[in-house]
Design a protein around this motif. Structure first.
Motif, PDB file in Angstrom:
ATOM      1  N   ALA A 100     -25.154  34.678  25.097  1.00  0.00           N
ATOM      2  CA  ALA A 100     -23.926  34.181  25.720  1.00  0.00           C
ATOM      3  C   ALA A 100     -22.815  35.223  25.647  1.00  0.00           C
ATOM      4  O   ALA A 100     -22.068  35.393  26.607  1.00  0.00           O
ATOM      5  CB  ALA A 100     -23.486  32.873  25.062  1.00  0.00           C
TER       6      ALA A 100
ATOM      7  N   ARG B 196     -22.164  27.683  28.491  1.00  0.00           N
ATOM      8  CA  ARG B 196     -23.142  26.705  28.002  1.00  0.00           C
ATOM      9  C   ARG B 196     -23.090  26.598  26.478  1.00  0.00           C
ATOM     10  O   ARG B 196     -23.340  25.524  25.932  1.00  0.00           O
ATOM     11  CB  ARG B 196     -24.556  27.092  28.426  1.00  0.00           C
ATOM     12  CG  ARG B 196     -24.845  26.895  29.880  1.00  0.00           C
ATOM     13  CD  ARG B 196     -26.266  27.316  30.168  1.00  0.00           C
ATOM     14  NE  ARG B 196     -26.651  26.963  31.519  1.00  0.00           N
ATOM     15  CZ  ARG B 196     -27.777  27.354  32.078  1.00  0.00           C
ATOM     16  NH1 ARG B 196     -28.624  28.123  31.419  1.00  0.00           N
ATOM     17  NH2 ARG B 196     -28.056  26.994  33.307  1.00  0.00           N
ATOM     18  N   THR B 197     -22.769  27.721  25.822  1.00  0.00           N
ATOM     19  CA  THR B 197     -22.770  27.706  24.358  1.00  0.00           C
ATOM     20  C   THR B 197     -21.458  28.157  23.724  1.00  0.00           C
ATOM     21  O   THR B 197     -21.230  27.866  22.559  1.00  0.00           O
ATOM     22  CB  THR B 197     -23.906  28.590  23.800  1.00  0.00           C
ATOM     23  OG1 THR B 197     -23.757  29.912  24.306  1.00  0.00           O
ATOM     24  CG2 THR B 197     -25.266  28.052  24.186  1.00  0.00           C
TER      25      THR B 197
ATOM     26  N   THR C 151     -19.614  30.298  17.428  1.00  0.00           N
ATOM     27  CA  THR C 151     -20.974  30.719  17.779  1.00  0.00           C
ATOM     28  C   THR C 151     -21.165  32.189  17.634  1.00  0.00           C
ATOM     29  O   THR C 151     -20.340  32.964  17.881  1.00  0.00           O
ATOM     30  CB  THR C 151     -21.297  30.366  19.236  1.00  0.00           C
ATOM     31  OG1 THR C 151     -20.421  29.445  19.771  1.00  0.00           O
ATOM     32  CG2 THR C 151     -22.674  29.831  19.335  1.00  0.00           C
TER      33      THR C 151
END
Length: 106
Positions: free
Chosen positions: A2, A51-52, A106
Motif C-alpha cells: 500500500a 484499502r489498507t 499500518t
C-alpha cells in the motif's frame, strides 16, 4: 504494498500537475491525453492504497508528494524561485509527511 502504491500515486500526481502546463489549456491533444492518463492512474493507485491505509494519512501524503515534487520541478526546470522561505516551506511539508508515515497504524 500500500505504501508503494501511495508513493507511485504521488509521483503520478507530480506528472499530471506538470502535464497540465504542457496541455496549453487542453489545446494540445497528446499532452492532454497523457495528463488525463496520469490523473486516472494516480487516483487509481491512491484508491488501491486506501484499502489498507488510513484516509487522512494517505491523502495528506499523496498531496504532499505531489506538492513537494511539483515545486522542486518548478525550481529545477521552470526557473521558479528557490528562496529560503520556499525551501523552508518545502522542508516543513516533508517533515509533516514523515511524521504522518511514522505515526500511521499500518
Amino acid at each position: 504494498m500500500a505504501w508503494f502504491l501511495l508513493f507511485v500515486a504521488g509521483l503520478l500526481e507530480i506528472g499530471w500537475a506538470v502535464g497540465l502546463r504542457a496541455t496549453d489549456g487542453f489545446s494540445r491533444p497528446l499532452p492532454t491525453l497523457l495528463t488525463i492518463a496520469a490523473m486516472i492512474a494516480s487516483i487509481g493507485a491512491l484508491g488501491l492504497a486506501l484499502r489498507t491505509l488510513p484516509l487522512g494519512t494517505a491523502y495528506a501524503i499523496w498531496t504532499g508528494i505531489g506538492t513537494v515534487g511539483t515545486v522542486i520541478f518548478g525550481i529545477a526546470f521552470a526557473g521558479e524561485s528557490a528562496s529560503p522561505m520556499r525551501l523552508g516551506a518545502i522542508a516543513m511539508i516533508v517533515l509533516g509527511i514523515a511524521a504522518l508515515k511514522l505515526t500511521a497504524p499500518t
